[in-house]
Scaffold this motif. Structure first.
Motif, PDB file in Angstrom:
ATOM      1  N   UNK A  14      -6.928  -1.302   3.337  1.00 27.47           N
ATOM      2  CA  UNK A  14      -7.291  -2.690   3.586  1.00 27.47           C
ATOM      3  C   UNK A  14      -7.387  -3.455   2.266  1.00 27.47           C
ATOM      4  N   UNK A  15      -6.772  -4.628   2.250  1.00 29.53           N
ATOM      5  CA  UNK A  15      -6.840  -5.500   1.084  1.00 29.53           C
ATOM      6  C   UNK A  15      -7.856  -6.613   1.309  1.00 29.53           C
ATOM      7  N   UNK A  62       1.195  -5.469   4.444  1.00 27.12           N
ATOM      8  CA  UNK A  62       1.317  -5.615   5.892  1.00 27.12           C
ATOM      9  C   UNK A  62       0.259  -6.565   6.437  1.00 27.12           C
ATOM     10  N   UNK A  63       0.684  -7.360   7.388  1.00 31.83           N
ATOM     11  CA  UNK A  63      -0.220  -8.225   8.137  1.00 31.83           C
ATOM     12  C   UNK A  63      -0.686  -7.473   9.385  1.00 31.83           C
ATOM     13  N   UNK A  64      -1.928  -7.701   9.765  1.00 30.71           N
ATOM     14  CA  UNK A  64      -2.495  -6.942  10.883  1.00 30.71           C
ATOM     15  C   UNK A  64      -3.410  -7.787  11.743  1.00 30.71           C
ATOM     16  N   UNK A  90      -2.529 -16.298   5.030  1.00 34.81           N
ATOM     17  CA  UNK A  90      -1.968 -16.244   3.684  1.00 34.81           C
ATOM     18  C   UNK A  90      -2.741 -15.254   2.814  1.00 34.81           C
ATOM     19  N   UNK A  91      -2.062 -14.758   1.802  1.00 37.59           N
ATOM     20  CA  UNK A  91      -2.716 -13.966   0.777  1.00 37.59           C
ATOM     21  C   UNK A  91      -2.230 -14.474  -0.572  1.00 37.59           C
ATOM     22  N   UNK A  92      -3.086 -15.207  -1.260  1.00 32.73           N
ATOM     23  CA  UNK A  92      -2.778 -15.683  -2.599  1.00 32.73           C
ATOM     24  C   UNK A  92      -3.187 -14.603  -3.589  1.00 32.73           C
ATOM     25  N   UNK A  93      -2.210 -14.120  -4.344  1.00 32.83           N
ATOM     26  CA  UNK A  93      -2.461 -13.026  -5.274  1.00 32.83           C
ATOM     27  C   UNK A  93      -2.257 -13.531  -6.704  1.00 32.83           C
ATOM     28  N   UNK A 147      -4.881  -8.267   5.804  1.00 35.48           N
ATOM     29  CA  UNK A 147      -3.767  -7.768   5.009  1.00 35.48           C
ATOM     30  C   UNK A 147      -4.110  -6.345   4.559  1.00 35.48           C
ATOM     31  N   UNK A 148      -3.134  -5.468   4.707  1.00 34.85           N
ATOM     32  CA  UNK A 148      -3.211  -4.103   4.196  1.00 34.85           C
ATOM     33  C   UNK A 148      -2.060  -3.897   3.219  1.00 34.85           C
TER      34      UNK A 148
END
Length: 111
Positions: A47-48, A94-96, A79-82, A36-37
């Motif tokens: 970059x995250x 963004x997904x990469x 997934x990205x749990x924030x 994830x960016x």
């Protein structure tokens, strides 16, 4: 069709949580690292978090301890749990995978 499709963005108050999803279609998934960016207005894309096929994870310092990246290979989804979101987390996420990018999903953190 080969693509990455993000979802789950939206408006959330500071301190709140969101979960982003990225579904991969038309491509192998389980053998690739995913990431994830994010890009805020006027800023470069950064970059995250990333996750390897073996589920090894890496996080940017500014999200470590607040965000969690995960993947479901059977669903071809990352997934990205924030959590504990801050106004400075406002960005398009963004997904990469390698050189392939999704169109992004907007996350706005505001009261």
């Amino acid at each position: 069709q080969v693509q990455l499709v993000e979802s789950g963005g939206g408006l959330v108050q500071p301190g709140g949580s969101l979960r982003l999803s990225c579904a991969a279609t038309g491509m192998p998934f389980s053998f690739y690292s995913m990431a994830w960016y994010r890009q805020a207005p006027g800023n470069e894309r950064e970059l995250v978090a990333s996750i390897t096929p073996s589920h090894r994870t890496n996080y940017a310092d500014f999200v470590r301890g607040r965000f969690t990246i995960s993947r479901d290979n059977a669903k071809k989804t990352v997934y990205l749990q924030m959590s504990s979101l801050k106004p400075e987390d406002t960005a398009v996420y963004y997904c990469n995978r390698d050189t392939l990018w999704g169109k992004g999903t907007l996350v706005t953190v505001s009261s």
